[in-house]
Scaffold this motif. Structure first.
Motif, PDB file in Angstrom:
ATOM      1  N   VAL A 150      10.561 -27.232 -15.877  1.00 45.91           N
ATOM      2  CA  VAL A 150      10.462 -27.641 -17.364  1.00 45.91           C
ATOM      3  C   VAL A 150      11.967 -27.681 -17.904  1.00 45.91           C
ATOM      4  O   VAL A 150      12.339 -28.594 -18.805  1.00 45.91           O
ATOM      5  CB  VAL A 150       9.428 -26.852 -18.040  1.00 45.91           C
ATOM      6  N   ILE A 151      12.557 -26.622 -17.640  1.00 48.98           N
ATOM      7  CA  ILE A 151      13.956 -26.396 -18.579  1.00 48.98           C
ATOM      8  C   ILE A 151      14.959 -27.668 -17.995  1.00 48.98           C
ATOM      9  O   ILE A 151      15.430 -28.213 -18.653  1.00 48.98           O
ATOM     10  CB  ILE A 151      14.470 -25.089 -17.862  1.00 48.98           C
ATOM     11  N   THR A 152      14.939 -27.888 -16.639  1.00 46.41           N
ATOM     12  CA  THR A 152      15.478 -29.128 -16.153  1.00 46.41           C
ATOM     13  C   THR A 152      14.916 -30.663 -16.571  1.00 46.41           C
ATOM     14  O   THR A 152      15.883 -31.333 -16.984  1.00 46.41           O
ATOM     15  CB  THR A 152      15.896 -28.954 -14.433  1.00 46.41           C
ATOM     16  N   LEU A 153      13.997 -30.464 -16.964  1.00 50.44           N
ATOM     17  CA  LEU A 153      13.203 -31.753 -17.332  1.00 50.44           C
ATOM     18  C   LEU A 153      13.972 -31.925 -18.839  1.00 50.44           C
ATOM     19  O   LEU A 153      14.236 -33.103 -19.305  1.00 50.44           O
ATOM     20  CB  LEU A 153      11.826 -31.459 -17.348  1.00 50.44           C
ATOM     21  N   MET A 154      13.949 -30.694 -19.812  1.00 53.59           N
ATOM     22  CA  MET A 154      14.401 -30.997 -20.870  1.00 53.59           C
ATOM     23  C   MET A 154      15.801 -31.108 -20.969  1.00 53.59           C
ATOM     24  O   MET A 154      16.224 -31.866 -21.858  1.00 53.59           O
ATOM     25  CB  MET A 154      14.117 -29.458 -21.759  1.00 53.59           C
ATOM     26  N   VAL A 155      16.602 -30.777 -20.410  1.00 54.70           N
ATOM     27  CA  VAL A 155      17.996 -30.993 -20.258  1.00 54.70           C
ATOM     28  C   VAL A 155      18.184 -32.580 -19.683  1.00 54.70           C
ATOM     29  O   VAL A 155      19.034 -33.382 -20.419  1.00 54.70           O
ATOM     30  CB  VAL A 155      18.987 -30.055 -19.082  1.00 54.70           C
ATOM     31  N   ALA A 156      17.423 -32.912 -18.893  1.00 53.46           N
ATOM     32  CA  ALA A 156      17.729 -34.417 -18.397  1.00 53.46           C
ATOM     33  C   ALA A 156      17.421 -35.325 -19.494  1.00 53.46           C
ATOM     34  O   ALA A 156      17.814 -36.429 -19.778  1.00 53.46           O
ATOM     35  CB  ALA A 156      16.986 -34.749 -17.221  1.00 53.46           C
ATOM     36  N   GLY A 157      16.306 -35.019 -20.474  1.00 47.87           N
ATOM     37  CA  GLY A 157      15.955 -35.744 -21.535  1.00 47.87           C
ATOM     38  C   GLY A 157      16.583 -36.033 -22.494  1.00 47.87           C
ATOM     39  O   GLY A 157      16.728 -36.903 -23.251  1.00 47.87           O
TER      40      GLY A 157
END
Length: 432
Positions: A323-330
Protein backbone atom coordinates in the motif's frame (compact mmCIF):
# COMPACT_ATOMS: atom_id res chain seq x y z
CA UNK A 1 -1.95 35.55 -2.49
CA UNK A 2 -5.29 36.53 -0.94
CA UNK A 3 -5.97 38.87 -3.84
CA UNK A 4 -5.39 36.03 -6.31
CA UNK A 5 -7.76 33.74 -4.44
CA UNK A 6 -10.32 36.52 -4.27
CA UNK A 7 -10.07 37.07 -8.01
CA UNK A 8 -10.56 33.38 -8.65
CA UNK A 9 -13.66 33.38 -6.43
CA UNK A 10 -15.05 36.25 -8.50
CA UNK A 11 -14.46 34.26 -11.71
CA UNK A 12 -16.23 31.20 -10.32
CA UNK A 13 -19.04 33.39 -9.04
CA UNK A 14 -19.43 34.94 -12.49
CA UNK A 15 -19.56 31.48 -14.04
CA UNK A 16 -22.21 30.28 -11.57
CA UNK A 17 -24.40 33.32 -12.23
CA UNK A 18 -24.72 32.47 -15.92
CA UNK A 19 -28.24 31.21 -16.81
CA UNK A 20 -28.56 27.43 -16.65
CA UNK A 21 -25.03 26.77 -15.36
CA UNK A 22 -25.85 25.42 -11.84
CA UNK A 23 -28.34 22.86 -13.22
CA UNK A 24 -25.90 21.89 -15.97
CA UNK A 25 -23.10 21.37 -13.43
CA UNK A 26 -25.24 19.08 -11.27
CA UNK A 27 -26.46 16.90 -14.15
CA UNK A 28 -23.05 16.60 -15.79
CA UNK A 29 -21.54 15.65 -12.43
CA UNK A 30 -24.06 12.85 -11.90
CA UNK A 31 -23.42 11.56 -15.43
CA UNK A 32 -19.60 11.79 -15.22
CA UNK A 33 -19.05 10.25 -11.76
CA UNK A 34 -19.87 6.66 -12.87
CA UNK A 35 -17.38 6.86 -15.76
CA UNK A 36 -14.61 6.20 -13.23
CA UNK A 37 -16.67 3.42 -11.59
CA UNK A 38 -17.51 1.24 -14.60
CA UNK A 39 -14.34 -0.79 -15.21
CA UNK A 40 -13.59 -1.31 -11.49
CA UNK A 41 -17.22 -2.30 -10.82
CA UNK A 42 -17.04 -4.79 -13.70
CA UNK A 43 -13.69 -6.11 -12.48
CA UNK A 44 -14.91 -6.84 -8.95
CA UNK A 45 -18.34 -8.09 -10.08
CA UNK A 46 -16.94 -10.67 -12.49
CA UNK A 47 -14.16 -11.64 -10.06
CA UNK A 48 -16.66 -12.48 -7.33
CA UNK A 49 -18.83 -14.43 -9.76
CA UNK A 50 -15.98 -16.38 -11.39
CA UNK A 51 -13.41 -16.43 -8.61
CA UNK A 52 -10.56 -15.38 -10.90
CA UNK A 53 -8.91 -12.11 -11.87
CA UNK A 54 -7.90 -13.62 -15.23
CA UNK A 55 -11.46 -13.45 -16.55
CA UNK A 56 -12.37 -10.24 -14.72
CA UNK A 57 -9.26 -8.45 -16.01
CA UNK A 58 -10.14 -9.37 -19.59
CA UNK A 59 -13.74 -8.22 -19.10
CA UNK A 60 -12.88 -4.88 -17.46
CA UNK A 61 -10.23 -4.30 -20.12
CA UNK A 62 -12.87 -4.92 -22.79
CA UNK A 63 -15.05 -2.20 -21.22
CA UNK A 64 -12.23 0.33 -21.59
CA UNK A 65 -11.42 -0.75 -25.14
CA UNK A 66 -15.08 -0.17 -25.95
CA UNK A 67 -14.98 3.27 -24.33
CA UNK A 68 -11.88 4.15 -26.38
CA UNK A 69 -13.68 3.28 -29.62
CA UNK A 70 -17.00 4.75 -28.54
CA UNK A 71 -15.51 8.14 -27.61
CA UNK A 72 -14.28 8.67 -31.16
CA UNK A 73 -17.44 7.35 -32.83
CA UNK A 74 -19.78 9.32 -30.60
CA UNK A 75 -17.67 12.45 -31.09
CA UNK A 76 -18.21 12.16 -34.83
CA UNK A 77 -21.95 11.64 -34.31
CA UNK A 78 -22.15 14.72 -32.09
CA UNK A 79 -20.34 16.81 -34.72
CA UNK A 80 -22.74 15.60 -37.41
CA UNK A 81 -26.12 15.49 -35.66
CA UNK A 82 -25.73 17.53 -32.46
CA UNK A 83 -25.68 16.30 -28.86
CA UNK A 84 -29.27 15.32 -28.28
CA UNK A 85 -29.85 13.61 -31.62
CA UNK A 86 -26.56 11.74 -31.28
CA UNK A 87 -26.55 10.74 -27.61
CA UNK A 88 -30.24 9.97 -27.04
CA UNK A 89 -30.24 6.88 -29.34
CA UNK A 90 -26.88 5.84 -27.87
CA UNK A 91 -28.43 5.98 -24.40
CA UNK A 92 -31.28 3.70 -25.47
CA UNK A 93 -28.84 1.14 -26.88
CA UNK A 94 -26.66 1.41 -23.78
CA UNK A 95 -29.65 0.58 -21.53
CA UNK A 96 -30.31 -2.62 -23.49
CA UNK A 97 -26.62 -3.55 -23.55
CA UNK A 98 -26.29 -3.00 -19.79
CA UNK A 99 -29.23 -5.35 -19.15
CA UNK A 100 -27.60 -7.94 -21.41
CA UNK A 101 -24.37 -7.66 -19.43
CA UNK A 102 -26.08 -8.42 -16.13
CA UNK A 103 -27.74 -11.44 -17.74
CA UNK A 104 -24.40 -12.68 -19.11
CA UNK A 105 -22.61 -12.40 -15.77
CA UNK A 106 -25.44 -13.88 -13.70
CA UNK A 107 -25.84 -16.87 -16.05
CA UNK A 108 -22.07 -17.53 -15.99
CA UNK A 109 -21.68 -17.03 -19.73
CA UNK A 110 -18.30 -18.00 -21.28
CA UNK A 111 -15.56 -15.41 -20.87
CA UNK A 112 -15.61 -14.66 -24.61
CA UNK A 113 -19.29 -13.69 -24.34
CA UNK A 114 -18.59 -11.61 -21.23
CA UNK A 115 -15.73 -9.77 -22.96
CA UNK A 116 -17.82 -9.09 -26.07
CA UNK A 117 -20.80 -7.78 -24.09
CA UNK A 118 -18.46 -5.68 -21.92
CA UNK A 119 -16.91 -4.17 -25.07
CA UNK A 120 -20.40 -3.17 -26.24
CA UNK A 121 -21.07 -1.72 -22.77
CA UNK A 122 -18.07 0.58 -23.15
CA UNK A 123 -18.80 1.33 -26.81
CA UNK A 124 -22.34 2.54 -26.06
CA UNK A 125 -21.52 4.30 -22.77
CA UNK A 126 -22.66 7.92 -23.34
CA UNK A 127 -19.68 10.21 -23.90
CA UNK A 128 -20.86 12.90 -21.52
CA UNK A 129 -17.44 14.19 -20.50
CA UNK A 130 -16.34 15.39 -23.98
CA UNK A 131 -19.84 16.74 -24.60
CA UNK A 132 -19.68 18.66 -21.33
CA UNK A 133 -16.46 20.37 -22.37
CA UNK A 134 -18.06 21.37 -25.68
CA UNK A 135 -20.99 22.98 -23.85
CA UNK A 136 -18.66 25.05 -21.66
CA UNK A 137 -16.70 26.30 -24.67
CA UNK A 138 -19.83 27.15 -26.67
CA UNK A 139 -21.99 28.64 -23.93
CA UNK A 140 -19.60 30.42 -21.56
CA UNK A 141 -18.09 33.72 -22.78
CA UNK A 142 -14.37 33.49 -23.47
CA UNK A 143 -12.12 34.94 -20.80
CA UNK A 144 -11.89 34.38 -17.06
CA UNK A 145 -15.33 32.79 -16.72
CA UNK A 146 -14.50 30.18 -19.36
CA UNK A 147 -11.12 29.55 -17.76
CA UNK A 148 -12.88 28.99 -14.42
CA UNK A 149 -15.38 26.62 -16.08
CA UNK A 150 -12.68 24.49 -17.72
CA UNK A 151 -10.67 24.44 -14.49
CA UNK A 152 -13.75 23.21 -12.64
CA UNK A 153 -14.24 20.55 -15.33
CA UNK A 154 -10.69 19.24 -14.94
CA UNK A 155 -10.70 19.30 -11.12
CA UNK A 156 -14.13 17.67 -10.84
CA UNK A 157 -13.10 14.87 -13.21
CA UNK A 158 -10.02 14.22 -11.08
CA UNK A 159 -12.22 14.12 -7.96
CA UNK A 160 -14.53 11.63 -9.66
CA UNK A 161 -11.56 9.38 -10.40
CA UNK A 162 -10.80 9.45 -6.68
CA UNK A 163 -14.36 8.83 -5.49
CA UNK A 164 -15.54 6.53 -8.29
CA UNK A 165 -13.23 3.51 -7.77
CA UNK A 166 -13.56 3.77 -4.00
CA UNK A 167 -17.37 3.81 -4.26
CA UNK A 168 -17.33 0.89 -6.72
CA UNK A 169 -15.13 -1.13 -4.37
CA UNK A 170 -17.35 -0.50 -1.35
CA UNK A 171 -20.55 -1.37 -3.25
CA UNK A 172 -18.99 -4.52 -4.73
CA UNK A 173 -18.38 -5.81 -1.18
CA UNK A 174 -22.15 -5.87 -0.49
CA UNK A 175 -23.97 -9.23 -0.54
CA UNK A 176 -24.82 -8.95 -4.24
CA UNK A 177 -21.59 -8.50 -6.20
CA UNK A 178 -23.35 -6.59 -8.99
CA UNK A 179 -24.45 -3.71 -6.74
CA UNK A 180 -21.53 -1.52 -7.81
CA UNK A 181 -22.25 -2.03 -11.51
CA UNK A 182 -25.99 -1.49 -11.02
CA UNK A 183 -25.40 1.85 -9.29
CA UNK A 184 -22.98 2.76 -12.09
CA UNK A 185 -25.61 2.03 -14.76
CA UNK A 186 -28.38 3.89 -12.92
CA UNK A 187 -26.19 6.98 -12.50
CA UNK A 188 -25.11 6.85 -16.14
CA UNK A 189 -28.65 6.56 -17.48
CA UNK A 190 -30.29 9.00 -15.07
CA UNK A 191 -27.45 11.51 -15.21
CA UNK A 192 -27.23 11.39 -19.00
CA UNK A 193 -30.98 11.89 -19.42
CA UNK A 194 -30.91 14.88 -17.08
CA UNK A 195 -27.80 16.23 -18.83
CA UNK A 196 -29.44 16.05 -22.28
CA UNK A 197 -32.58 17.73 -20.92
CA UNK A 198 -30.77 20.86 -19.72
CA UNK A 199 -31.31 24.05 -21.75
CA UNK A 200 -27.56 24.63 -22.16
CA UNK A 201 -27.10 21.28 -23.90
CA UNK A 202 -30.05 21.98 -26.18
CA UNK A 203 -28.64 25.36 -27.14
CA UNK A 204 -25.04 24.17 -27.58
CA UNK A 205 -26.17 21.32 -29.80
CA UNK A 206 -27.63 23.66 -32.42
CA UNK A 207 -25.32 24.77 -35.19
CA UNK A 208 -25.70 28.37 -36.29
CA UNK A 209 -24.35 27.54 -39.75
CA UNK A 210 -26.64 26.36 -42.51
CA UNK A 211 -26.32 25.14 -46.08
CA UNK A 212 -23.03 25.96 -47.80
CA UNK A 213 -21.46 27.46 -44.68
CA UNK A 214 -22.14 24.26 -42.75
CA UNK A 215 -20.70 22.16 -45.59
CA UNK A 216 -17.53 24.27 -45.65
CA UNK A 217 -17.18 23.91 -41.86
CA UNK A 218 -17.31 20.14 -42.19
CA UNK A 219 -14.75 20.15 -45.01
CA UNK A 220 -12.41 22.29 -42.92
CA UNK A 221 -12.93 20.00 -39.93
CA UNK A 222 -12.01 16.97 -42.04
CA UNK A 223 -8.90 18.75 -43.36
CA UNK A 224 -7.75 19.57 -39.85
CA UNK A 225 -8.39 15.96 -38.78
CA UNK A 226 -6.19 14.68 -41.59
CA UNK A 227 -3.44 17.14 -40.61
CA UNK A 228 -3.70 16.03 -37.01
CA UNK A 229 -3.32 12.36 -37.97
CA UNK A 230 -0.11 13.20 -39.86
CA UNK A 231 1.31 15.30 -37.02
CA UNK A 232 4.51 13.62 -35.65
CA UNK A 233 4.11 15.42 -32.32
CA UNK A 234 0.65 13.89 -31.91
CA UNK A 235 2.08 10.47 -32.74
CA UNK A 236 4.58 10.85 -29.90
CA UNK A 237 1.99 12.20 -27.47
CA UNK A 238 -0.48 9.40 -28.25
CA UNK A 239 2.28 6.81 -27.78
CA UNK A 240 3.13 8.30 -24.37
CA UNK A 241 -0.57 8.35 -23.42
CA UNK A 242 -0.92 4.65 -24.30
CA UNK A 243 2.11 3.80 -22.15
CA UNK A 244 0.68 5.85 -19.28
CA UNK A 245 -2.64 4.02 -19.62
CA UNK A 246 -1.01 0.57 -19.67
CA UNK A 247 0.77 1.31 -16.38
CA UNK A 248 -2.45 2.67 -14.83
CA UNK A 249 -4.55 -0.26 -16.07
CA UNK A 250 -2.12 -2.82 -14.72
CA UNK A 251 -2.17 -1.31 -11.24
CA UNK A 252 -5.97 -1.03 -11.34
CA UNK A 253 -6.12 -4.83 -11.63
CA UNK A 254 -3.18 -5.78 -9.42
CA UNK A 255 -4.08 -3.51 -6.47
CA UNK A 256 -7.62 -4.91 -5.96
CA UNK A 257 -6.31 -8.44 -6.56
CA UNK A 258 -3.66 -8.05 -3.86
CA UNK A 259 -6.30 -6.61 -1.50
CA UNK A 260 -8.67 -9.53 -2.14
CA UNK A 261 -5.92 -12.12 -1.64
CA UNK A 262 -4.98 -10.37 1.62
CA UNK A 263 -8.58 -10.66 2.82
CA UNK A 264 -9.54 -7.00 2.30
CA UNK A 265 -12.25 -7.15 -0.39
CA UNK A 266 -13.73 -3.74 0.43
CA UNK A 267 -10.32 -2.09 -0.01
CA UNK A 268 -10.03 -3.16 -3.65
CA UNK A 269 -11.51 -0.03 -5.18
CA UNK A 270 -10.56 2.17 -2.24
CA UNK A 271 -6.85 1.61 -2.96
CA UNK A 272 -7.27 3.03 -6.46
CA UNK A 273 -9.09 6.03 -5.05
CA UNK A 274 -6.36 6.49 -2.45
CA UNK A 275 -3.51 6.55 -4.95
CA UNK A 276 -5.48 9.11 -6.96
CA UNK A 277 -5.66 11.21 -3.78
CA UNK A 278 -1.86 11.23 -3.37
CA UNK A 279 -1.71 12.06 -7.07
CA UNK A 280 -3.75 15.25 -6.60
CA UNK A 281 -1.85 16.35 -3.50
CA UNK A 282 1.57 15.86 -5.06
CA UNK A 283 0.36 17.29 -8.38
CA UNK A 284 -0.42 20.61 -6.69
CA UNK A 285 3.06 20.73 -5.14
CA UNK A 286 4.80 19.58 -8.32
CA UNK A 287 3.04 22.27 -10.33
CA UNK A 288 4.78 24.97 -8.28
CA UNK A 289 8.23 23.91 -9.48
CA UNK A 290 8.03 21.15 -12.12
CA UNK A 291 11.12 19.31 -13.29
CA UNK A 292 12.37 19.07 -15.99
CA UNK A 293 11.26 22.56 -16.98
CA UNK A 294 11.11 21.79 -20.72
CA UNK A 295 7.84 20.02 -21.57
CA UNK A 296 9.34 17.93 -24.37
CA UNK A 297 11.83 16.47 -21.88
CA UNK A 298 9.49 16.32 -18.90
CA UNK A 299 6.98 13.96 -20.53
CA UNK A 300 9.26 10.96 -21.18
CA UNK A 301 11.08 11.52 -17.87
CA UNK A 302 7.81 11.42 -15.90
CA UNK A 303 6.68 8.27 -17.72
CA UNK A 304 9.98 6.52 -16.99
CA UNK A 305 9.88 7.61 -13.32
CA UNK A 306 6.28 6.39 -13.03
CA UNK A 307 7.32 2.99 -14.39
CA UNK A 308 10.19 2.76 -11.91
CA UNK A 309 7.94 3.60 -8.94
CA UNK A 310 5.43 0.97 -10.04
CA UNK A 311 8.35 -1.47 -10.26
CA UNK A 312 8.93 -0.90 -6.53
CA UNK A 313 5.46 -2.36 -5.93
CA UNK A 314 6.74 -5.68 -7.30
CA UNK A 315 9.33 -6.04 -4.53
CA UNK A 316 8.50 -8.62 -1.86
CA UNK A 317 6.88 -6.97 1.16
CA UNK A 318 3.81 -7.07 3.37
CA UNK A 319 0.38 -5.80 2.37
CA UNK A 320 1.11 -2.59 4.26
CA UNK A 321 4.35 -2.22 2.32
CA UNK A 322 2.47 -2.74 -0.94
CA UNK A 323 0.00 0.00 0.00
CA UNK A 324 2.84 2.40 0.83
CA UNK A 325 4.61 1.83 -2.50
CA UNK A 326 1.24 2.18 -4.26
CA UNK A 327 0.73 5.58 -2.65
CA UNK A 328 4.24 6.66 -3.63
CA UNK A 329 3.73 5.56 -7.25
CA UNK A 330 0.44 7.46 -7.37
CA UNK A 331 2.20 10.78 -6.87
CA UNK A 332 3.13 10.96 -10.57
CA UNK A 333 -0.36 10.50 -12.04
CA UNK A 334 -1.57 14.12 -11.99
CA UNK A 335 1.76 15.61 -13.20
CA UNK A 336 1.55 13.39 -16.28
CA UNK A 337 -2.11 14.15 -16.97
CA UNK A 338 -1.29 17.87 -16.69
CA UNK A 339 1.64 17.73 -19.08
CA UNK A 340 -0.45 15.79 -21.61
CA UNK A 341 -2.99 18.63 -21.64
CA UNK A 342 -0.24 21.25 -22.00
CA UNK A 343 1.32 19.38 -24.91
CA UNK A 344 -1.99 19.21 -26.78
CA UNK A 345 -1.95 22.99 -27.12
CA UNK A 346 1.72 22.90 -28.10
CA UNK A 347 1.82 20.24 -30.83
CA UNK A 348 -1.66 20.58 -32.37
CA UNK A 349 -3.14 23.50 -34.34
CA UNK A 350 -5.40 25.60 -32.12
CA UNK A 351 -8.43 24.84 -34.30
CA UNK A 352 -7.89 21.10 -33.80
CA UNK A 353 -7.05 21.14 -30.09
CA UNK A 354 -10.42 19.65 -29.13
CA UNK A 355 -9.98 16.62 -31.37
CA UNK A 356 -6.33 16.33 -30.30
CA UNK A 357 -7.38 16.20 -26.65
CA UNK A 358 -9.98 13.55 -27.50
CA UNK A 359 -7.27 11.42 -29.13
CA UNK A 360 -5.12 11.67 -26.00
CA UNK A 361 -8.05 10.62 -23.79
CA UNK A 362 -8.78 7.76 -26.19
CA UNK A 363 -5.13 6.68 -26.13
CA UNK A 364 -5.06 6.62 -22.32
CA UNK A 365 -8.31 4.64 -22.27
CA UNK A 366 -6.93 2.19 -24.84
CA UNK A 367 -3.82 1.74 -22.69
CA UNK A 368 -6.00 1.19 -19.62
CA UNK A 369 -7.91 -1.53 -21.45
CA UNK A 370 -4.72 -3.24 -22.64
CA UNK A 371 -3.16 -3.02 -19.18
CA UNK A 372 -6.20 -4.49 -17.45
CA UNK A 373 -6.71 -7.16 -20.10
CA UNK A 374 -3.11 -8.37 -19.84
CA UNK A 375 -2.60 -7.94 -16.09
CA UNK A 376 -5.56 -10.13 -15.09
CA UNK A 377 -4.30 -13.38 -16.67
CA UNK A 378 -0.70 -12.65 -15.66
CA UNK A 379 -1.68 -12.10 -12.03
CA UNK A 380 -3.80 -15.25 -11.92
CA UNK A 381 -0.98 -17.36 -13.36
CA UNK A 382 2.17 -15.76 -11.93
CA UNK A 383 1.13 -13.37 -9.09
CA UNK A 384 1.68 -9.61 -8.75
CA UNK A 385 5.37 -9.18 -9.56
CA UNK A 386 5.35 -10.52 -13.17
CA UNK A 387 2.17 -8.59 -13.97
CA UNK A 388 3.66 -5.34 -12.67
CA UNK A 389 7.12 -5.85 -14.17
CA UNK A 390 5.67 -6.61 -17.59
CA UNK A 391 3.93 -3.22 -17.59
CA UNK A 392 7.07 -1.54 -16.22
CA UNK A 393 9.17 -2.86 -19.11
CA UNK A 394 6.60 -1.62 -21.63
CA UNK A 395 6.47 1.77 -19.91
CA UNK A 396 10.26 2.14 -19.92
CA UNK A 397 10.45 1.10 -23.57
CA UNK A 398 7.82 3.69 -24.57
CA UNK A 399 9.55 6.33 -22.45
CA UNK A 400 12.81 5.57 -24.28
CA UNK A 401 11.18 5.90 -27.69
CA UNK A 402 9.51 9.15 -26.58
CA UNK A 403 12.87 10.52 -25.42
CA UNK A 404 14.36 9.80 -28.86
CA UNK A 405 11.35 11.55 -30.46
CA UNK A 406 11.26 14.44 -27.95
CA UNK A 407 12.01 17.04 -30.66
CA UNK A 408 8.57 16.33 -32.15
CA UNK A 409 7.05 17.72 -28.92
CA UNK A 410 8.48 21.18 -29.49
CA UNK A 411 5.97 24.00 -30.14
CA UNK A 412 3.89 23.52 -33.29
CA UNK A 413 4.97 26.93 -34.57
CA UNK A 414 8.54 25.66 -34.74
CA UNK A 415 7.71 22.69 -36.95
CA UNK A 416 4.56 23.64 -38.90
CA UNK A 417 5.09 25.15 -42.35
CA UNK A 418 4.58 28.93 -42.02
CA UNK A 419 2.13 29.08 -44.92
CA UNK A 420 -0.40 27.01 -42.98
CA UNK A 421 -0.46 29.24 -39.90
CA UNK A 422 -2.46 32.21 -41.24
CA UNK A 423 -5.14 29.91 -42.62
CA UNK A 424 -5.69 28.38 -39.19
CA UNK A 425 -5.97 31.57 -37.15
CA UNK A 426 -9.48 32.69 -38.20
CA UNK A 427 -10.87 29.17 -37.77
CA UNK A 428 -9.29 28.99 -34.33
CA UNK A 429 -11.13 32.11 -33.27
CA UNK A 430 -14.49 30.85 -34.46
CA UNK A 431 -13.96 27.47 -32.80
CA UNK A 432 -13.10 29.01 -29.45
Amino acid sequence: MSETHGTRRIHYAAMLRLPGVPLFMVTSSVARLPIAMASIAFLLYVQRMTGTFADSGLVSGSVLLGVACGTVLQGRLIDTFGMRRALAPVLVVFTLVAAANFWAVETHAPVAVLAASAFLFGLTQPSVSPASRVVWVKEVPSGRALEAALTYEAISLEVFFILGPALAGILAALPWAGTGLLVTVVLLIGGSLAFLATPLVGHAGRSESRGEARRLERLESKRLSRELLRNPGMHTLVLIAVGFGILLGTVEVVAPAVAVDAGHLALGGALIGAWSLTSVVFGLLYGIRPWPQALHRRTPVLLAAFAVLIGLMALPHSFAGFVITLMVAGTLITPQATVHSLLVDRVAPAAASGEAFAWVVTAVTLGLGLGQGIAGPLYSKFDAAPALLGAVLIGLLIAGVAWLRRATLLPAAAIVHPTTAPAMAPHSETTA
